[in-house]
Structure formats: C-alpha cells, structure tokens
Design a protein around this motif. Structure first.
Motif, PDB file in Angstrom:
ATOM      1  N   UNK A 177     -15.856  10.320  -7.300  1.00 27.32           N
ATOM      2  CA  UNK A 177     -14.522  10.143  -6.721  1.00 27.32           C
ATOM      3  C   UNK A 177     -14.572   9.053  -5.658  1.00 27.32           C
ATOM      4  N   UNK A 178     -13.740   8.028  -5.856  1.00 26.49           N
ATOM      5  CA  UNK A 178     -13.693   6.920  -4.899  1.00 26.49           C
ATOM      6  C   UNK A 178     -12.323   6.893  -4.228  1.00 26.49           C
ATOM      7  N   UNK A 179     -12.268   6.955  -2.915  1.00 26.22           N
ATOM      8  CA  UNK A 179     -10.970   6.865  -2.229  1.00 26.22           C
ATOM      9  C   UNK A 179     -10.421   5.437  -2.298  1.00 26.22           C
ATOM     10  N   UNK A 180      -9.130   5.324  -2.588  1.00 26.84           N
ATOM     11  CA  UNK A 180      -8.468   4.010  -2.620  1.00 26.84           C
ATOM     12  C   UNK A 180      -7.181   4.080  -1.806  1.00 26.84           C
ATOM     13  N   UNK A 181      -7.292   4.123  -0.497  1.00 26.65           N
ATOM     14  CA  UNK A 181      -6.095   4.139   0.347  1.00 26.65           C
ATOM     15  C   UNK A 181      -5.534   2.726   0.501  1.00 26.65           C
ATOM     16  N   UNK A 182      -4.424   2.613   1.190  1.00 22.08           N
ATOM     17  CA  UNK A 182      -3.914   1.294   1.556  1.00 22.08           C
ATOM     18  C   UNK A 182      -4.979   0.617   2.410  1.00 22.08           C
ATOM     19  N   UNK A 183      -5.317  -0.628   2.072  1.00 26.16           N
ATOM     20  CA  UNK A 183      -6.484  -1.274   2.671  1.00 26.16           C
ATOM     21  C   UNK A 183      -6.081  -2.176   3.844  1.00 26.16           C
ATOM     22  N   UNK A 184      -6.398  -1.729   5.053  1.00 25.60           N
ATOM     23  CA  UNK A 184      -6.027  -2.497   6.241  1.00 25.60           C
ATOM     24  C   UNK A 184      -6.921  -3.714   6.452  1.00 25.60           C
ATOM     25  N   UNK A 185      -8.125  -3.700   5.886  1.00 28.49           N
ATOM     26  CA  UNK A 185      -8.968  -4.900   5.938  1.00 28.49           C
ATOM     27  C   UNK A 185      -8.330  -6.031   5.133  1.00 28.49           C
ATOM     28  N   UNK A 186      -7.778  -5.673   3.977  1.00 27.16           N
ATOM     29  CA  UNK A 186      -7.102  -6.697   3.171  1.00 27.16           C
ATOM     30  C   UNK A 186      -5.836  -7.168   3.874  1.00 27.16           C
ATOM     31  N   UNK A 187      -5.115  -6.239   4.491  1.00 32.47           N
ATOM     32  CA  UNK A 187      -3.894  -6.613   5.211  1.00 32.47           C
ATOM     33  C   UNK A 187      -4.212  -7.622   6.318  1.00 32.47           C
ATOM     34  N   UNK A 188      -5.303  -7.394   7.021  1.00 38.48           N
ATOM     35  CA  UNK A 188      -5.722  -8.324   8.072  1.00 38.48           C
ATOM     36  C   UNK A 188      -6.044  -9.688   7.476  1.00 38.48           C
ATOM     37  N   UNK A 189      -6.726  -9.684   6.339  1.00 42.00           N
ATOM     38  CA  UNK A 189      -7.046 -10.939   5.654  1.00 42.00           C
ATOM     39  C   UNK A 189      -5.758 -11.654   5.223  1.00 42.00           C
ATOM     40  N   UNK A 190      -4.815 -10.883   4.689  1.00 44.90           N
ATOM     41  CA  UNK A 190      -3.552 -11.461   4.218  1.00 44.90           C
ATOM     42  C   UNK A 190      -2.744 -12.048   5.372  1.00 44.90           C
ATOM     43  N   UNK A 191      -2.818 -11.433   6.543  1.00 42.15           N
ATOM     44  CA  UNK A 191      -2.126 -11.982   7.716  1.00 42.15           C
ATOM     45  C   UNK A 191      -2.668 -13.367   8.060  1.00 42.15           C
ATOM     46  N   UNK A 192      -3.972 -13.543   7.928  1.00 37.76           N
ATOM     47  CA  UNK A 192      -4.569 -14.857   8.177  1.00 37.76           C
ATOM     48  C   UNK A 192      -4.123 -15.862   7.115  1.00 37.76           C
ATOM     49  N   UNK A 193      -3.960 -15.376   5.888  1.00 42.95           N
ATOM     50  CA  UNK A 193      -3.470 -16.258   4.825  1.00 42.95           C
ATOM     51  C   UNK A 193      -2.070 -16.762   5.149  1.00 42.95           C
ATOM     52  N   UNK A 194      -1.224 -15.878   5.690  1.00 45.44           N
ATOM     53  CA  UNK A 194       0.128 -16.292   6.076  1.00 45.44           C
ATOM     54  C   UNK A 194       0.089 -17.398   7.126  1.00 45.44           C
ATOM     55  N   UNK A 195      -0.866 -17.327   8.031  1.00 49.20           N
ATOM     56  CA  UNK A 195      -1.005 -18.369   9.048  1.00 49.20           C
ATOM     57  C   UNK A 195      -1.421 -19.694   8.411  1.00 49.20           C
ATOM     58  N   UNK A 196      -2.318 -19.608   7.436  1.00 51.46           N
ATOM     59  CA  UNK A 196      -2.737 -20.821   6.715  1.00 51.46           C
ATOM     60  C   UNK A 196      -1.540 -21.443   6.004  1.00 51.46           C
ATOM     61  N   UNK A 197      -0.751 -20.612   5.342  1.00 48.85           N
ATOM     62  CA  UNK A 197       0.421 -21.109   4.619  1.00 48.85           C
ATOM     63  C   UNK A 197       1.435 -21.736   5.573  1.00 48.85           C
ATOM     64  N   UNK A 198       1.597 -21.146   6.745  1.00 51.18           N
ATOM     65  CA  UNK A 198       2.595 -21.647   7.698  1.00 51.18           C
ATOM     66  C   UNK A 198       2.218 -23.014   8.261  1.00 51.18           C
ATOM     67  N   UNK A 199       0.931 -23.359   8.207  1.00 52.80           N
ATOM     68  CA  UNK A 199       0.479 -24.648   8.744  1.00 52.80           C
ATOM     69  C   UNK A 199       0.517 -25.769   7.706  1.00 52.80           C
ATOM     70  N   UNK A 200       0.838 -25.449   6.484  1.00 54.09           N
ATOM     71  CA  UNK A 200       0.781 -26.445   5.407  1.00 54.09           C
ATOM     72  C   UNK A 200       1.862 -27.507   5.569  1.00 54.09           C
ATOM     73  N   UNK A 201       1.479 -28.745   5.300  1.00 50.00           N
ATOM     74  CA  UNK A 201       2.414 -29.869   5.285  1.00 50.00           C
ATOM     75  C   UNK A 201       2.101 -30.754   4.084  1.00 50.00           C
ATOM     76  N   UNK A 202       3.139 -31.334   3.525  1.00 56.60           N
ATOM     77  CA  UNK A 202       2.940 -32.243   2.401  1.00 56.60           C
ATOM     78  C   UNK A 202       2.376 -33.556   2.938  1.00 56.60           C
ATOM     79  N   UNK A 203       1.209 -33.978   2.463  1.00 53.50           N
ATOM     80  CA  UNK A 203       0.615 -35.216   2.976  1.00 53.50           C
ATOM     81  C   UNK A 203       1.466 -36.438   2.638  1.00 53.50           C
TER      82      UNK A 203
END
Length: 536
Positions: free
Chosen positions: A316-342
């Motif tokens: 039996x493997x627990x699969x709850x909502x993953x807050x480590x992934x959520x933290x990673x995804x928050x950093x991804x949002x920051x990367x996306x927000x900094x994007x500019x078309x060269x």
C-alpha cells in the motif's frame, strides 16, 4: 470500368518502371517547423533495463492499457531532482524519435484501426503541411517528451535545445517556426525564459495553440479529485481508466503547473464549490454551499486525498496531494512570469472559442450534500462554464503576457482544433506557405480588388472627384447557398462634409456601398463615391 482499367495500366507501368511514382510536392523555400504537443500528446515507451533494452509502448495502447499504466507509468515525485520517477526500478520511460520526432506525436496508437481518429494528435496537421510543401526531416520535425514531468525540467529543456540545433542544421541554417499545442506552450515558454539566448539563435516564429497560460481551472480541479479520460465515448472503455489516470497525475508536476494562476486577475475567479452537511452547536444539521478560490482549494485537495492509496507490487502506497510538487510548480509559475519574447522572434497566439469550458467546479447538491471530503473522489462534478475550447478558458489562453504579433480566436475543441481547416488556413499564411497577400487571419477573410476607377474635373469653380471601386470578399462562412443567391443586395450610404476655414475649402462627399451575396462565402462589393469641393 474505364477507371479500373486506367488503375491497372498505371500499376503495371509502375511495376515495369515505365513511369516514376508521383513525388510529393516540396517547397525548398519554406522555413522549418517544429511541432510540440501538450499533455498526453507523445507516445511513451518503457525500456526494460534487465532484458537488453526491450521496448514496450505504454502510452497510448489498447490491449492491457490499464495494467500497463499501473505497472510501468505510475511514479513518485523526487523533490531533489524535480522528476517523477517510475515505481518500477527496472523501467525507463523514453520517447521514440522515429521520423525526425514526428512518429511520437502523429498517431498516438498506430496499431488502432477502428476509431483511429480518436488517437490522432498532429496527424491531420502533418498531412496538411506536407501538401503545402513541407518535407519530413528537411522542413518538418516533431518534439515529443515525457509529459508527466515538469515543463521546466532541465533534462527536457536540454533535449529541446539539442532538437532546435539539429533542426537548424538539417534545414541548412534556417531559423525555426515552433508550433506548440496546449501544455506544449508552457514548455516552450519555460525554455524561452530560461534559455532566451538559444531561443533567439534558432527560432524565427512561435505559434502557440490553445495554451493554458493562466491554467485550466475546471479541468485540473476535477482531475485532482476524479481523474481524467484521454478520450470520450465508447473508445474510453479500451483505454486507461479515470482512476488509474488519477493516481498517475497526482504525482505529475505537469498537472500542478496547470492549476489556476492565483495572481491572475480573472474576470470571474474560478472556485471550487461544495454542498456540505454540517452540524451546529445544538447538533442540528445544516446544508451550506462552501466556495473556495484557487489558493483555498488546496486545503480541500489535501483533505480529500488524505487517505488516497494505491497498491503496487503488493504494498500500500499513500498518494496524498503532493505539497513538494506544489512548491515546485510555484517556482515554475515564477519562471513563466519572467519570460519575454527575444528581439527578432515573432510570437502568435491562437486560442479556442465558442465551447462551454469548465471553469468552476461544484460537488454535491442541496438534496445530496457531501458529508466528508474524501467522498469527493467518488462524486460527479458539475461545472460552471465559460467561453473556451472545452478544456482551456479563452481568458486563460489569451493571457500569454507576451508581446504578440496577433491573437486569434478559432472556434474549436481543445484537441480537435488541430484538425481544423480554419486553423490550417491561418498557419499556412503565417508560415508563408501561401501566396495570398490579401488574406486577413484575424478576421478570416480574403479581399480581392477587382476594379478601381477615379476621375477628377473642375467646373464653375468646383472640383469634382468620383471614385468607383469593387472587391470580392471570400470568407469561410458556411451560408446556405440557396438563401445567399436569393438574398437581395444590401445597399448603404454615407455622407460627410466639412466647413471651410483659413486653411481648407468647404467640401462634401457621399458614398454608396452595395453588397451582392453570391453564396459559398463570396460577396461582391461595389463602392461609388463623389466629392465636391470649392476650387481654391
């Protein structure tokens, strides 16, 4: 009978090499195109490390699809690397690179015969582009990737960098047109943000189609709580079950990166609504409707998935909502927000419209409320919809946050839009694969000037100018031919005048516009104008 005989003769001639087999049209002047799919849009293969590298397609497949997903694709997120690692230690997931990367994103289950179009991804677009003169391996390429992973995973971005370089070299040093679909737009945007120098070096244009730039709220909320089906209708009985997809996606960073952007100024904030039965201090039951905006919904996900488990290899493997992934995804949002078309790169955005698209999600009802949040996994969601492509709201897809050359809404379903001829027409124009300088992709019509006459003369101290101009307007509208032919011409007129002053003379102009409907999306327009001014 004559046609049959002609086919026989032609076959014999081909067999005897008397005539050459027809070759597809190739336009050497075209710039190369790289197609980038979205989530679930790449064939994935499992490589068995213990059997000398034996490969088995695990996405997409019909036979034993659910079992294969559970044994080969289920994974756990590693917060140290940001990767979702397959539970089976003997399995390595790879993306095939046959046909210059196109095989993995063309037909996702090549073995499927009946209902094959349900597993088409870029298939129709590839066929269409070859008709325009694109050639596989010369001007047409694909980039498949492991869609379970984060859109900013260094390994994936490194592969994309190598792909861009190889396409650039294969096409003789021509800059590349990237066409991304859905989540592929987030992948490209992450790459552009983190590797803008490489992006500028190799990319000429980027066309994003149906990209969830600010998330896909309704889709993701129900996916976290109930899973998702890759196909609808009878075909879904042969694919991976919603429950198995549910367990897969809970450990996939990519799905967390599709959550509603909490800092975006939504016209209508997406919410998670739950009809709850609660007891007051006196022990009396009350039924209330609770509403949670994006950031507050996270606690609901946590509570609803707190006891979620899977059985893997007898454990039996627990699969709850993953807050480590959520933290990673928050950093991804920051990367996306900094994007500019060269500089030197042009960006175009095509988004789907005219379909009811899940935006907010509601569980339970006043008659059948939810007692405990873990019940949500077994409840049927109801959606509050907005305009979009059925998956991504138009509001999200339009909000790219970039300097765009054009943003065009195309009626169509999220994946079905990749087979839409209206879309093809726009792409053909932007890729310079047509020779129609009069086509307007934003309004989707062609204006063909057919006549132009202008005359000027003076008489009794006045200057008269007459103008006559005619056009043919051709659009994609599917009007009823008989009604169009029988419809009377539409006539409109306009008059303007100016009073004279020290710098100009009094003048007046009148114009009449007559529109003649011809059917099949064609209209003939006549303009007759006359201006009169005092001859200075």
């Amino acid at each position: 009978m004559a046609m049959l005989l002609e086919d026989i003769v032609r076959s014999v001639e081909l067999w005897l090499n008397l005539i050459k087999k027809p070759q597809p049209y190739v336009d050497p002047s075209l710039d190369p195109v790289l197609l980038v799919p979205g989530i679930a849009g790449s064939i994935l293969k499992a490589v068995d490390k213990d059997s000398g590298g034996k490969e088995e397609r695990v996405w997409v497949r019909i036979l034993a699809a659910d079992y294969t997903c559970r044994t080969k694709l289920w994974s756990r997120f590693d917060p140290q690397t940001g990767r979702s690692v397959t539970l089976d230690p003997k399995t390595n997931i790879v993306v095939p690179d046959d046909r210059y990367g196109l095989h993995a994103i063309d037909v996702l289950d090549p073995d499927m015969i009946i209902g094959r179009d349900c597993v088409y991804y870029f298939h129709d677009m590839i066929v269409e582009m070859i008709k325009w003169g694109f050639q596989e391996g010369k001007t047409l390429f694909g980039f498949g990737y492991d869609f379970r992973q984060s859109n900013r995973l260094p390994e994936t971005l490194e592969c994309l960098a190598k792909k861009l370089e190889s396409v650039y070299k294969a096409s003789g040093g021509k800059k590349i047109n990237i066409i991304s679909h859905s989540m592929g737009g987030l992948l490209v945007k992450c790459f552009m943000s983190l590797h803008s120098d490489i992006f500028e070096k190799y990319v000429k244009n980027w066309i994003a189609i149906a990209a969830p730039f600010r998330g896909a709220p309704g889709f993701v909320t129900s996916t976290f709580l109930n899973g998702m089906s890759f196909v609808e209708g009878w075909e879904q009985n042969f694919f991976i079950s919603k429950w198995s997809m549910h367990q897969l996606l809970i450990e996939c960073p990519s799905i967390y990166e599709l959550m509603a952007c909490p800092h975006f100024h939504w016209q209508h904030v997406p919410v998670l609504e739950i009809w709850r039965e609660k007891k007051d201090n006196g022990g009396n039951s009350q039924i209330i409707l609770e509403s949670y905006p994006p950031e507050e919904s996270i606690q609901v996900f946590k509570d609803a998935l707190s006891s979620n488990t899977v059985v893997y290899d007898g454990e039996d493997l627990p699969l709850p909502f993953n807050f480590d992934i959520l933290k990673w995804a928050d950093e991804t949002q920051k990367v996306l927000s900094r994007a500019k078309v060269p500089p030197g790169v042009k960006f175009y955005n095509i988004y789907g419209i005219d379909l009811e698209t899940p935006h907010s999600v509601c569980y339970g009802s006043s008659e059948v409320p939810v007692t405990d949040l873990p019940e949500l996994q077994f409840c049927e969601p109801k959606y509050i919809s907005v305009n979009g492509d059925g998956t991504v709201p138009a509001e999200s897809a339009k909000a790219d946050g970039l300097n765009a050359e054009a943003r065009v809404g195309v009626p169509g379903e999220h994946r079905g839009i990749l087979s839409d001829h209206h879309l093809f027409r726009i792409l053909k124009h932007w890729l310079k694969a047509d020779s129609d300088p009069f086509y307007n992709p934003i309004n989707d019509y062609v204006i063909l000037p057919t006549a132009f006459e202008i005359e000027r003369h003076k008489e009794n101290g006045f200057q008269f100018t007459s103008l006559k101009e005619e056009w043919e307007i051709i659009s994609e509208e599917e009007d009823d031919h008989d009604n169009m032919v029988n419809r009377k011409p539409f006539v409109s007129s306009i008059c303007v005048s100016q009073t004279g002053d020290d710098r100009s003379s009094p003048a007046e102009a009148c114009a009449t516009v007559t529109v003649h409907p011809h059917g099949e999306g064609k209209q003939h327009v006549e303009l007759n104008a006359l201006s009169v001014s005092v001859d200075a």
